[in-house]
Design an enzyme around this catalytic site. Sequence first.
Site, PDB file in Angstrom:
ATOM      1  N   GLU A  40      57.486   3.292  30.355  1.00 39.91           N
ATOM      2  CA  GLU A  40      57.934   1.926  30.037  1.00 39.91           C
ATOM      3  C   GLU A  40      57.888   1.148  31.348  1.00 39.91           C
ATOM      4  O   GLU A  40      58.909   0.917  32.000  1.00 39.91           O
ATOM      5  CB  GLU A  40      59.338   1.917  29.431  1.00 39.91           C
ATOM      6  CG  GLU A  40      59.713   0.523  28.908  1.00 39.91           C
ATOM      7  CD  GLU A  40      61.105   0.459  28.291  1.00 39.91           C
ATOM      8  OE1 GLU A  40      61.825   1.461  28.346  1.00 39.91           O
ATOM      9  OE2 GLU A  40      61.460  -0.619  27.756  1.00 39.91           O
ATOM     10  N   HIS A  74      61.097   8.297  26.238  1.00 36.31           N
ATOM     11  CA  HIS A  74      60.771   6.982  26.776  1.00 36.31           C
ATOM     12  C   HIS A  74      59.692   7.251  27.818  1.00 36.31           C
ATOM     13  O   HIS A  74      59.977   7.867  28.849  1.00 36.31           O
ATOM     14  CB  HIS A  74      61.987   6.359  27.448  1.00 36.31           C
ATOM     15  CG  HIS A  74      62.934   5.710  26.494  1.00 36.31           C
ATOM     16  ND1 HIS A  74      63.662   6.429  25.593  1.00 36.31           N
ATOM     17  CD2 HIS A  74      63.261   4.403  26.306  1.00 36.31           C
ATOM     18  CE1 HIS A  74      64.400   5.590  24.879  1.00 36.31           C
ATOM     19  NE2 HIS A  74      64.177   4.357  25.284  1.00 36.31           N
ATOM     20  N   TRP A  81      69.654  -5.454  26.953  1.00 35.07           N
ATOM     21  CA  TRP A  81      68.225  -5.695  27.159  1.00 35.07           C
ATOM     22  C   TRP A  81      67.670  -6.815  26.291  1.00 35.07           C
ATOM     23  O   TRP A  81      66.583  -7.310  26.540  1.00 35.07           O
ATOM     24  CB  TRP A  81      67.441  -4.406  26.886  1.00 35.07           C
ATOM     25  CG  TRP A  81      67.798  -3.324  27.855  1.00 35.07           C
ATOM     26  CD1 TRP A  81      67.244  -3.136  29.092  1.00 35.07           C
ATOM     27  CD2 TRP A  81      68.804  -2.314  27.711  1.00 35.07           C
ATOM     28  NE1 TRP A  81      67.846  -2.077  29.717  1.00 35.07           N
ATOM     29  CE2 TRP A  81      68.804  -1.547  28.895  1.00 35.07           C
ATOM     30  CE3 TRP A  81      69.707  -1.986  26.697  1.00 35.07           C
ATOM     31  CZ2 TRP A  81      69.673  -0.469  29.098  1.00 35.07           C
ATOM     32  CZ3 TRP A  81      70.573  -0.915  26.899  1.00 35.07           C
ATOM     33  CH2 TRP A  81      70.546  -0.169  28.082  1.00 35.07           C
TER      34      TRP A  81
HETATM   35 FE   FE2 Z   1      64.227   2.458  24.119  1.00 33.95          FE
END
Ligand code: FE2
Length: 429
Positions: free
Chosen positions: A213, A210, A315
């Site tokens: 982000e 990740h 999310w």
């Molecule tokens: Fe993700």
Amino acid sequence: MLDLIVRNANLPDGRRGHDIAVQDGRVKELARAIGARARKEIDAAGCLVTPSFVDSHFHMDSALSYGRPRVNRSGTLLEGIQLWGELKPQLTVESIQARARKLCQWAIARGTLAIRSHVDVGDPQMLAVQALLAIRTEFKPFLDLQLVAFPQDGYFRLPANRDNMVRALDMGVDVVGGIPHFERSMAAGAESVAALCELAARRGLMVDLHCDESDDPLSRHIETLAFQAQRLGLQGRVTGSHLTSMHSMDNYYVSKLIPLMAEAGVHAVANPLINITLQGRHDTYPKRRGMTRVKELMQAGVNVAFGHDCVMDPWYPLGSHDMLEVAHMGLHVAQMTGTDEMQRLFDAVTLNGARALGLEGYGLEPGCFADLVVLQAGDPVEALRLKPARLFVIRRGEVIAETAAVESRLNLGGQCLSVDFRHEGGSAA
Ligand code: FE2
């Protein structure tokens, strides 16, 4: 006698009216009007037949947990992370498996037969790792599930995660993950990238971080990731996921960065549904979209794939695990509505994903695995427009899912009509 022939198929590369012969789970021949017979024949009748969809970035341990223990009121990434932290103590292996099993069933019905899922390794009991390793085995005949050891709360920030990462890899998790922008400082983030790439190099594994982000244009861990990929000889085995800070970066800097990524053979994964939802939350107006620079990366020769990222979790409250929905959102957000551009975004949920995951035997050439989807559409652009029924989903030559063709009937003042949303057997191609 062959095992299967799919007749009169349109192929994603524009070839029309082809027959696909399958023997022993693999494509044997691809030609017009194959004379041989097969145990099972499917008449595609001019429909698109594609290699199955690939989801290059997902979180199966949190999928379908929406509302537990409460909903995400602000809808932000940070409240989502906080909420996941509240849910974690309540998780059991069985509850994670039940949700993951349902999600895999949804994915298969939608024609997705390969998923790379991150799995949070922050729990000392490794419940999510245990649960998803078992799901990987259970679904192996039907779906390739690749797992990434993901230190959600930071590799250095939560000190136990260094040990947990090694334990997860020892248990059989496939790929090294990380989250450099969540470490305590930029320097710690860069250090985590180096440490994680070295770990992967030592073990001969792939890396998928990740990465950046964030809407912070100075979040530049992708530069470090490309550097480490190059330094450690990991070209083609490293993926930068999300990369949303690139949306906000200075153009001059990006003109240096993208060629470095191409040179290092780093794959880029965007998650259009989630990026457009979570990024730009601190903006008033104008409000940034946040998705990474898909068009420019593709033009530079970087392999760009798309992921679903979330389905009904802390999310993201929506989704049914449909990679055509992902690509549809991606082409809007990237403003890639040219005919060739739409075709390239269909690749982002098929071929490019297979490259990022390093899938063997993926494709539609003789010798490839017969993992195919017959869609109620004539070509990739029409598939993106309609997100149509997946009429047949085929795994290693066997039909494992079927959906009836969708038909709408009108009654307009006594005149009965059948409505066909397809347009002259295909769209712009
Ligand atoms: Fe993700």
